[in-house]
Design a protein around this motif. Structure first.
Motif, mmCIF file in Angstrom:
data_model
loop_
_atom_site.group_PDB
_atom_site.id
_atom_site.type_symbol
_atom_site.label_atom_id
_atom_site.label_comp_id
_atom_site.label_asym_id
_atom_site.label_seq_id
_atom_site.Cartn_x
_atom_site.Cartn_y
_atom_site.Cartn_z
ATOM 1 N N PRO A 1 11.463 0.114 -7.884
ATOM 2 C CA PRO A 1 10.755 1.353 -8.218
ATOM 3 C C PRO A 1 10.747 2.329 -7.055
ATOM 4 O O PRO A 1 10.917 1.939 -5.889
ATOM 5 C CB PRO A 1 9.339 0.873 -8.542
ATOM 6 C CG PRO A 1 9.193 -0.387 -7.748
ATOM 7 C CD PRO A 1 10.537 -1.040 -7.766
ATOM 8 N N ASP A 2 10.537 3.596 -7.361
ATOM 9 C CA ASP A 2 10.411 4.574 -6.288
ATOM 10 C C ASP A 2 8.943 4.759 -5.920
ATOM 11 O O ASP A 2 8.036 4.243 -6.595
ATOM 12 C CB ASP A 2 11.070 5.904 -6.665
ATOM 13 C CG ASP A 2 10.452 6.560 -7.892
ATOM 14 O OD1 ASP A 2 9.229 6.746 -7.917
ATOM 15 O OD2 ASP A 2 11.212 6.905 -8.830
ATOM 16 N N PHE A 3 8.703 5.498 -4.846
ATOM 17 C CA PHE A 3 7.348 5.651 -4.315
ATOM 18 C C PHE A 3 6.405 6.268 -5.342
ATOM 19 O O PHE A 3 5.275 5.798 -5.530
ATOM 20 C CB PHE A 3 7.388 6.507 -3.046
ATOM 21 C CG PHE A 3 6.066 6.634 -2.359
ATOM 22 C CD1 PHE A 3 5.667 5.725 -1.402
ATOM 23 C CD2 PHE A 3 5.190 7.666 -2.697
ATOM 24 C CE1 PHE A 3 4.425 5.841 -0.766
ATOM 25 C CE2 PHE A 3 3.955 7.789 -2.080
ATOM 26 C CZ PHE A 3 3.575 6.869 -1.116
ATOM 27 N N ARG A 4 6.847 7.311 -6.027
ATOM 28 C CA ARG A 4 5.961 7.992 -6.967
ATOM 29 C C ARG A 4 5.648 7.146 -8.192
ATOM 30 O O ARG A 4 4.564 7.253 -8.772
ATOM 31 C CB ARG A 4 6.567 9.335 -7.358
ATOM 32 C CG ARG A 4 6.469 10.376 -6.241
ATOM 33 C CD ARG A 4 7.177 11.668 -6.624
ATOM 34 N NE ARG A 4 6.979 12.704 -5.616
ATOM 35 C CZ ARG A 4 7.645 12.780 -4.479
ATOM 36 N NH1 ARG A 4 8.547 11.851 -4.196
ATOM 37 N NH2 ARG A 4 7.411 13.753 -3.608
ATOM 38 N N GLN A 5 6.590 6.303 -8.604
ATOM 39 C CA GLN A 5 6.298 5.372 -9.705
ATOM 40 C C GLN A 5 5.174 4.435 -9.319
ATOM 41 O O GLN A 5 4.351 4.057 -10.153
ATOM 42 C CB GLN A 5 7.555 4.586 -10.069
ATOM 43 C CG GLN A 5 8.595 5.371 -10.839
ATOM 44 C CD GLN A 5 9.859 4.558 -11.100
ATOM 45 O OE1 GLN A 5 10.226 3.692 -10.309
ATOM 46 N NE2 GLN A 5 10.508 4.833 -12.208
ATOM 47 N N ARG A 6 5.167 4.026 -8.066
ATOM 48 C CA ARG A 6 4.151 3.058 -7.609
ATOM 49 C C ARG A 6 2.838 3.724 -7.253
ATOM 50 O O ARG A 6 1.765 3.198 -7.560
ATOM 51 C CB ARG A 6 4.682 2.299 -6.382
ATOM 52 C CG ARG A 6 5.789 1.291 -6.661
ATOM 53 C CD ARG A 6 5.255 0.044 -7.366
ATOM 54 N NE ARG A 6 4.145 -0.551 -6.668
ATOM 55 C CZ ARG A 6 4.264 -1.404 -5.638
ATOM 56 N NH1 ARG A 6 5.474 -1.739 -5.200
ATOM 57 N NH2 ARG A 6 3.202 -1.928 -5.062
ATOM 58 N N PHE A 7 2.916 4.888 -6.598
ATOM 59 C CA PHE A 7 1.710 5.430 -5.974
ATOM 60 C C PHE A 7 1.393 6.884 -6.342
ATOM 61 O O PHE A 7 0.388 7.410 -5.883
ATOM 62 C CB PHE A 7 1.829 5.325 -4.451
ATOM 63 C CG PHE A 7 2.143 3.951 -3.956
ATOM 64 C CD1 PHE A 7 1.237 2.907 -4.134
ATOM 65 C CD2 PHE A 7 3.345 3.670 -3.320
ATOM 66 C CE1 PHE A 7 1.525 1.627 -3.692
ATOM 67 C CE2 PHE A 7 3.643 2.403 -2.868
ATOM 68 C CZ PHE A 7 2.722 1.373 -3.040
ATOM 69 N N SER B 1 0.831 -1.201 0.000
ATOM 70 C CA SER B 1 0.000 0.000 0.000
ATOM 71 C C SER B 1 0.866 1.250 0.000
ATOM 72 O O SER B 1 2.071 1.191 0.244
ATOM 73 C CB SER B 1 -0.893 0.006 1.249
ATOM 74 O OG SER B 1 -0.136 0.407 2.394
ATOM 75 N N PRO B 2 0.266 2.427 -0.241
ATOM 76 C CA PRO B 2 1.013 3.685 -0.183
ATOM 77 C C PRO B 2 1.107 4.254 1.226
ATOM 78 O O PRO B 2 1.576 5.379 1.412
ATOM 79 C CB PRO B 2 0.194 4.609 -1.085
ATOM 80 C CG PRO B 2 -1.201 4.124 -0.922
ATOM 81 C CD PRO B 2 -1.092 2.633 -0.769
ATOM 82 N N TYR B 3 0.650 3.499 2.216
ATOM 83 C CA TYR B 3 0.675 3.966 3.599
ATOM 84 C C TYR B 3 2.003 3.606 4.252
ATOM 85 O O TYR B 3 2.464 2.475 4.158
ATOM 86 C CB TYR B 3 -0.475 3.345 4.402
ATOM 87 C CG TYR B 3 -1.835 3.692 3.876
ATOM 88 C CD1 TYR B 3 -2.405 4.938 4.127
ATOM 89 C CD2 TYR B 3 -2.559 2.777 3.117
ATOM 90 C CE1 TYR B 3 -3.658 5.265 3.641
ATOM 91 C CE2 TYR B 3 -3.818 3.089 2.622
ATOM 92 C CZ TYR B 3 -4.364 4.331 2.884
ATOM 93 O OH TYR B 3 -5.604 4.656 2.393
#
Length: 341
Positions: free
Chosen positions: A332-338, A194-196
């Motif tokens: 991947p980085d956070f922004r790529q994922r979420f 998740s993005p949390y």
């Protein structure tokens, strides 16, 4: 307030990285020597001169804390930092010789896809860390970048790119506390896929996306995921917490121990057998207020809790601000994922 460790007066931070090798160095330079100690809870640490930070040791003041990639090769970085400190006149004088003290911890980023040419030609190519240490020390200032920079350049977590993070706060008694972390965790900073962030409960002003915590943590998010499955691999999150309070070395030791709780709040799992998790604690002593007689346990407890919260936030910011490395199969980085906020 910049929401950086440099909000603590007298602390400066510089970064340097070798883009081709996908590694780097971060240095916290103190304008005046500081009292410091350390707590290492990872099972496989790498460090330089940290034994002198134990409360029973004679030396009580350090001039810089070095966080570096490169595993054991990265220990060269402190030499480059020391050369800059010496030129600046920092350190103690013994027999007319200036001896700055730069303590250091390292993280393992040797298999992240970067070209580590010195591993293939050790007799002809020198590792870059001495030069990176010098460059980072010379770049030290109040403002510095986060994410894929410095010691966080080649860092990863199990599911997202890691990086360099920082955060700061002011305690109820008016002491400034800051944290700096190079996040190369064996586990995850996010709750499952998740993005949390695990550190979401401690977030301030949307500093890592403003998503908070989920209404419920899914059962599958509690299943352990970590680097090295099925084969073991090294990892490490290394960090510094600093305050303007005046502390003894024993009190700095307690502050470092309490600050380690911030890693446990932000990463899962942490302090594993192949981790080198190390947290330094430094006290500049510049605050107008006094901590109180004999450390006044309530005041030191407040400092330790603030340091742990700051470190948890710094870890999440390091991951949130990171950019993926440009290699095939890179994490991947956070922004790529979420995405962003």
């Amino acid at each position: 307030m910049r929401n950086l460790i440099t909000d603590v007066p007298g602390v400066l931070v510089g970064n340097a990285q070798d883009v081709r090798a996908a590694t780097g160095v971060t240095v916290a330079v103190f304008e005046q020597g500081v009292v410091a100690s350390v707590a290492t809870l990872g099972g496989a640490p790498g460090s330089r001169a940290v034994t002198l930070l134990e409360p029973e040791m004679t030396r009580g003041v350090v001039d810089a804390v070095v966080l570096s990639g490169g595993s054991l090769y990265g220990l060269d970085a402190a030499g480059g930092v020391t050369s800059v400190l010496c030129a600046q006149g920092k350190g103690g004088t013994f027999g007319g010789i200036t001896l700055p003290v730069a303590v250091q911890a390292i993280l393992f980023d040797l298999i992240n896809g970067g070209e580590k040419s010195w591993l293939n030609e050790p007799l002809t190519i020198r590792p870059p860390y001495w030069d990176l240490g010098r460059e980072a020390a010379r770049a030290a200032s109040q403002d510095f970048a986060l994410g894929t920079v410095g010691a966080g350049y080649g860092a990863t977590t199990v599911n997202l790119k890691g990086g360099l993070g920082s955060a700061s706060t002011v305690t109820g008694r008016g002491f400034v506390v800051g944290a700096l972390a190079a996040v190369n965790a064996i586990g995850s900073a996010t709750i499952g896929d998740s993005p949390y962030f695990w550190a979401g409960a401690y977030e301030q002003a949307g500093e890592f996306g403003g998503r908070g915590w989920p209404s419920q943590v899914p059962t599958e998010a509690l299943q352990l995921r970590f680097k090295g499955q099925p084969a073991p691999v090294a990892a490490t999150t290394i960090a510094l917490v600093a305050t303007d309070a005046k502390l003894t070395k024993s009190e700095c030791k307690r502050l470092a121990i309490m600050a380690n709780d911030g890693l446990a709040r932000a990463l899962r799992p942490v302090h594993a057998p192949n981790d080198g998790d190390t947290v330094f604690a430094a006290a500049t002593g510049g605050a107008a207020e006094s901590l109180g007689p004999a450390g006044e346990p309530p005041a030191l407890t407040e400092l330790g809790a603030a340091a742990a919260d700051c470190l948890a936030r710094a870890v999440a910011r390091g991951v949130y601000e990171a950019t993926a490395l440009p290699y095939r199969n890179a994490v991947p980085d956070f922004r790529q994922r979420f995405g962003g906020r």
